[in-house]
Motif scaffolding. Structure first.
Motif, PDB file in Angstrom:
ATOM      1  N   LEU A  33       0.846  -1.195   0.000  1.00 62.68           N
ATOM      2  CA  LEU A  33       0.000   0.000   0.000  1.00 62.68           C
ATOM      3  C   LEU A  33       0.882   1.245   0.000  1.00 62.68           C
ATOM      4  O   LEU A  33       1.873   1.320   0.712  1.00 62.68           O
ATOM      5  N   VAL A  35       0.764   5.432   0.520  1.00 60.74           N
ATOM      6  CA  VAL A  35      -0.062   6.512   1.062  1.00 60.74           C
ATOM      7  C   VAL A  35       0.574   7.839   0.660  1.00 60.74           C
ATOM      8  O   VAL A  35       1.746   8.090   0.949  1.00 60.74           O
ATOM      9  N   LEU A  76      -4.513   6.815  -1.773  1.00 58.28           N
ATOM     10  CA  LEU A  76      -4.005   5.486  -1.420  1.00 58.28           C
ATOM     11  C   LEU A  76      -4.031   4.619  -2.665  1.00 58.28           C
ATOM     12  O   LEU A  76      -5.012   4.645  -3.425  1.00 58.28           O
ATOM     13  N   TYR A 292     -10.688   2.819   4.006  1.00 58.38           N
ATOM     14  CA  TYR A 292     -10.676   2.764   2.538  1.00 58.38           C
ATOM     15  C   TYR A 292     -11.103   1.383   2.051  1.00 58.38           C
ATOM     16  O   TYR A 292     -11.158   0.413   2.823  1.00 58.38           O
TER      17      TYR A 292
END
Length: 301
Positions: A33, A35, A76, A292
């Motif tokens: 992930l 950010v 994201l 999210y």
């Protein structure tokens, strides 16, 4: 029969709709992930809370928390696929996410000699105001009469666990009156603190705050064993307060906090202690809980 043929036609239409219209389903793409907060020059670190929730820390060039961020400020993505951000809230307003704190406080005799006991206790009182009933707090102080076994080492530490603010204040008061230590076991204190953190749930958010007014003088362990103990701890950050008489930040403390996504503050006088503890509590509580999900991109036409 007319009813039956209507049902068949409706079923066929629905099947074609699902095949060709690109109905979106939630899914999780592979990969790390990422950010981002475009438009802000911020250093970003984050910890997982659960599958669709992260805790994001964003600090500016002066290491102050970036405040007032909204869902539109965050981006994201995983493997180039953008996430759909459903909520952004500041941690201090969330009543459902507990925080684990370990406070390692140097209670050596030199604190009394430097007339810094009362300023420190006032600063700790201020810091403890952030503790909520759902949080967990463990405190570590030096005690040459105690033996706290960690990884085969007998550490001279006293520990105390509570989320009751008055009990924690009382423990600190005793530690700086009858419980003052004639020796400084800084490395033992940090190792013991990391051990307590390693016993906390992996997915929970864990913060270590180390306060010391002197370099290590009396530990029976070497500082080299501390780094490996911290490695592999998930969802963990370390903050240190260096109240040593020297003007420069202590290299060991600075390296330790930086390696663990934290920061070292230099306290040059007892009057600095209260604002520094306020800074730390602001930094901890002004992290963002970002929720999210990923929507499967439409297939077909």
């Amino acid at each position: 029969n007319r009813m039956k043929s209507k049902t068949i036609i409706l079923f066929m239409l629905l099947t074609m709709f699902f095949l060709f219209s690109g109905v979106c389903f939630a899914f999780t793409p592979e990969g790390e992930l990422q950010v981002l907060i475009p438009g802000y020059d911020a250093k970003i670190t984050f910890q997982d809370i659960d599958d669709n929730k992260i805790l994001v820390s964003a600090v500016d060039a002066e290491n102050n928390p970036v405040k007032g961020l909204m869902p539109d400020d965050f981006k994201l993505q995983k493997a180039g696929i953008m996430a759909n951000i459903t909520a952004v809230e500041v941690l201090k307003t969330r009543e459902d996410i507990p925080i684990n704190y370990v406070l390692m406080v140097d209670n050596s005799l030199s604190m009394q000699e430097r007339k810094a006991v009362q300023p420190l206790l006032s600063a700790l009182d201020e810091f403890l105001k952030i503790v909520r009933p759902i949080d967990n707090v463990e405190v570590v102080v030096f005690d040459s009469k105690k033996k706290f076994l960690v990884d085969g080492h007998n550490l001279r530490l006293r520990t105390f666990k509570s989320n009751n603010i008055s009990e924690l204040k009382s423990f600190f008061q005793k530690s700086f009156t009858k419980g003052l230590s004639g020796e400084t076991f800084l490395y033992e204190g940090i190792l013991g603190s990391l051990h307590l953190i390693s016993k906390m749930p992996e997915k929970s958010n864990k913060f270590l705050v180390v306060f010391t007014d002197g370099e290590d003088l009396n530990s029976g362990i070497k500082k080299e064993i501390i780094g490996p103990k911290a490695q592999g701890l998930k969802n963990f950050s370390a903050y240190t307060i260096d109240f040593m008489p020297s003007e420069a930040k202590n290299e060991f403390l600075n390296a330790f906090s930086e390696a663990n996504e934290g920061k070292t503050w230099k306290a040059t006088s007892a009057a600095n202690l209260l604002p520094i503890f306020k800074d730390i509590s602001t930094m901890l509580l002004h992290q963002y809980v970002v929720e999210y999900n990923f929507i499967n991109p439409p297939q077909g036409s």
